[in-house]
Scaffold this motif. Structure first.
Motif, short mmCIF file in Angstrom:
data_model
loop_
_atom_site.label_atom_id
_atom_site.label_comp_id
_atom_site.label_asym_id
_atom_site.label_seq_id
_atom_site.Cartn_x
_atom_site.Cartn_y
_atom_site.Cartn_z
N GLY A 57 0.78 -1.23 0.00
CA GLY A 57 0.00 0.00 0.00
C GLY A 57 0.81 1.27 0.00
N PRO A 58 1.53 1.53 1.08
CA PRO A 58 2.21 2.83 1.18
C PRO A 58 3.29 3.05 0.11
N LYS A 79 3.35 -2.18 -3.95
CA LYS A 79 1.90 -2.18 -3.76
C LYS A 79 1.16 -3.11 -4.73
N ASN A 126 -8.45 4.68 4.46
CA ASN A 126 -8.07 4.91 3.06
C ASN A 126 -9.05 4.28 2.09
N PHE A 128 -8.53 3.78 -1.93
CA PHE A 128 -7.79 3.93 -3.19
C PHE A 128 -8.44 3.13 -4.32
N VAL A 130 -7.49 0.02 -5.06
CA VAL A 130 -6.43 -0.83 -5.61
C VAL A 130 -6.13 -0.49 -7.08
N LYS A 231 -3.17 -12.76 1.37
CA LYS A 231 -3.51 -11.71 2.35
C LYS A 231 -5.01 -11.69 2.60
N ILE A 258 -3.74 -8.77 9.16
CA ILE A 258 -4.98 -8.53 8.43
C ILE A 258 -4.87 -7.31 7.50
N ILE A 288 -7.11 -1.31 15.24
CA ILE A 288 -7.40 -2.65 14.69
C ILE A 288 -6.38 -3.69 15.18
N GLY A 316 -1.29 -5.14 11.34
CA GLY A 316 -2.41 -4.41 11.94
C GLY A 316 -1.98 -3.67 13.19
N THR A 339 0.37 1.65 8.37
CA THR A 339 0.13 2.94 9.03
C THR A 339 1.34 3.37 9.85
N LEU A 342 3.70 4.92 7.56
CA LEU A 342 3.26 6.25 7.11
C LEU A 342 3.50 7.28 8.22
C1 LIG Z 1 -2.51 3.89 2.52
C2 LIG Z 1 -2.76 2.42 2.54
C3 LIG Z 1 -2.86 1.72 1.35
C4 LIG Z 1 -3.07 0.33 1.35
N1 LIG Z 1 -3.10 -0.37 0.17
C5 LIG Z 1 -3.11 -1.73 0.19
C6 LIG Z 1 -2.95 -2.47 -1.01
O1 LIG Z 1 -2.80 -1.93 -2.13
N2 LIG Z 1 -2.97 -3.84 -0.91
C7 LIG Z 1 -3.12 -4.49 0.28
O2 LIG Z 1 -3.11 -5.72 0.31
N3 LIG Z 1 -3.28 -3.79 1.44
C8 LIG Z 1 -3.27 -2.45 1.41
N4 LIG Z 1 -3.36 -1.74 2.59
C9 LIG Z 1 -3.54 -2.48 3.85
C10 LIG Z 1 -2.21 -2.62 4.62
O3 LIG Z 1 -1.26 -3.34 3.90
C11 LIG Z 1 -2.44 -3.28 5.99
O4 LIG Z 1 -2.88 -4.61 5.78
C12 LIG Z 1 -3.47 -2.57 6.87
O5 LIG Z 1 -3.35 -1.16 6.72
C13 LIG Z 1 -3.29 -2.92 8.35
O6 LIG Z 1 -1.99 -2.61 8.78
P1 LIG Z 1 -1.61 -1.24 9.57
O7 LIG Z 1 -2.52 -1.14 10.73
O8 LIG Z 1 -0.17 -1.40 9.91
O9 LIG Z 1 -1.84 -0.12 8.59
C14 LIG Z 1 -3.20 -0.35 2.60
C15 LIG Z 1 -3.13 0.38 3.79
C16 LIG Z 1 -2.91 1.74 3.79
C17 LIG Z 1 -2.85 2.48 5.09
#
Ligand SMILES: Cc1cc2nc3c(=O)[nH]c(=O)nc-3n(C[C@H](O)[C@H](O)[C@H](O)COP(=O)(O)O)c2cc1C
Length: 369
Positions: A57-58, A79, A126, A128, A130, A231, A258, A288, A316, A339, A342
């Motif tokens: 994602g990021p 991503k 977020n 986006f 995908v 995933k 997750i 989460i 998560g 996150t 980020l």
């Molecule tokens: C800005 C952003 C974009 C994301 N884009 C994707 C993505 O393209 N594919 C994916 O499998 N997960 C995506 N995710 C999910 C994250 O990989 C992660 O599973 C989820 O945010 C939980 O983790 P965290 O709490 O550390 O953010 C995205 C998350 C964020 C915050």
């Protein structure tokens, strides 16, 4: 909205601007770190200094992946990409929220109000959709990023299928995406089964049969040498999770859990914050974490019952070494954060230091990327 001064991905700019001009972030551009000593931990058979990385994602392109590798991250995910170009949802795509307690289904349905500025640790949201660049752009871009990883680092490429009218075509689209992803030379691919997708249910992973079919097709395409992760989202239904693992387990080396958790996102005027038609979006971060930990424990238990040798990648709400250690304690073979990255793109330096792994700043004033 207040700016995230250290933002690597800048939520105040469009996705396209982030691709073209990013990654951003004061001080991040000119810094490069190496990890000292020898990598002793394993992530899906790849030696790394620390089995904590950045999830999908990021990092929106190869430039971003390379910058993250330079900042000392050992496991870095390119991503989620698709077999063909796919548009991004309209701006905005990433917003701060006022969530200040563990997410639950009642709060998610009632709606979570956006905040005026980001402050961490918290739970942003977020939307986006995908997006994907076309393969003729992302394959060479990801290949370059994969090759940039040094000893003790590994780049994961995340992919997913696009609904195509029939289940057969959907499976074939997974195969096409996997074929492209394999061309990048990535040693690990991550099959995203937890974004709005096609199955009999809304999320592919909630449809064990289609999840198994797509995972099997991808495995057949990439062969046995490339590691494959799947995933998934949070499962409230234990029986469904068992059926998912039974169906997908034979074809994957690991499960990443997750993804974000869906909730209604509203403005102060109680309108959909991302706009009409995008009422729900994914919540990540601080609130989460209990769900990610819960899934890690439950998947570990189920995989053991089935005698599957599956690595669990805990994701998560990880922001620091204590969160990482909690996931490891819960049974994670490795961990990833989105996150937390980020919020603090250099968090890995503190986390490594806290775990007795030293890093060294090696280059100042890198010219370009
Ligand atoms: C800005 C952003 C974009 C994301 N884009 C994707 C993505 O393209 N594919 C994916 O499998 N997960 C995506 N995710 C999910 C994250 O990989 C992660 O599973 C989820 O945010 C939980 O983790 P965290 O709490 O550390 O953010 C995205 C998350 C964020 C915050």
């Amino acid at each position: 909205m207040e700016k995230l001064t250290s933002a690597f991905y800048d939520p105040n700019r469009s996705y396209q601007d982030n691709i073209l001009d990013g990654p951003f972030g004061e001080g991040l551009k000119d810094e490069k770190y190496i990890t000292e000593g020898t990598p002793k931990r394993s992530f899906l058979g790849n030696l790394v200094y620390l089995d904590l990385g950045i999830s999908a994602g990021p990092l929106v392109n190869g430039k971003a992946v390379k910058r993250a590798l330079d900042l000392g991250w050992d496991i870095v995910t390119y991503k989620t990409v698709r077999s063909e170009q796919y548009p991004v949802n309209g701006y905005p795509n990433l917003l701060p929220t006022r969530l200040d307690q563990m997410l639950n289904s009642e709060i998610a349905e009632r709606g979570i109000m956006v905040a005026r500025s980001f402050s961490f640790p918290s739970s942003p949201t977020n939307s986006f959709g995908v997006p994907s660049l076309p393969p003729d752009i992302w394959v060479p871009d990801a290949t370059d990023a994969v090759q940039y990883a040094k000893y003790g680092q590994v780049v994961v490429v995340s992919l997913q299928g696009t609904p195509k009218g029939s289940h057969e075509m959907f499976v074939q689209d997974h195969v096409d995406a996997a074929k492209y992803a394999k061309k990048t030379g990535a040693k690990i691919l991550c099959l995203n089964q937890s974004c709005p997708n096609e199955g009999t249910s809304h999320l592919l992973c909630l449809d064990p049969l289609m999840s198994g079919r797509t995972a099997e097709a991808v495995r057949n395409e990439i062969g046995d040498k490339t590691k494959l992760l799947a995933k998934i989202c949070y499962f409230s239904d234990q029986d469904l999770l068992k059926r998912y693992i039974k169906s997908v387990g034979p074809f994957v080396d690991g499960i990443v859990a997750i993804n974000t958790m869906a909730a209604r996102i509203i403005t102060e005027e109680l309108k959909p914050a991302f706009g009409e038609g995008r009422e729900k979006a994914g919540i990540s971060g601080e609130y989460i974490r209990p769900y990610g930990l819960d899934m890690t424990r439950r998947i570990a238990g189920i995989a053991a019952d089935f005698n599957f040798n599956i690595s669990i990648i805990g994701v998560g709400g990880i922001f620091n070494k204590f969160h990482y250690l909690a996931y490891k304690e819960a049974g994670a073979a490795g961990c990833e954060m989105a996150t937390g990255f980020l919020a603090s793109p250099k968090a890995i330096l503190d986390i490594k230091s806290g775990l007795g792994i030293s890093t060294k700043k090696v280059v100042e004033n890198l010219s370009g990327s």
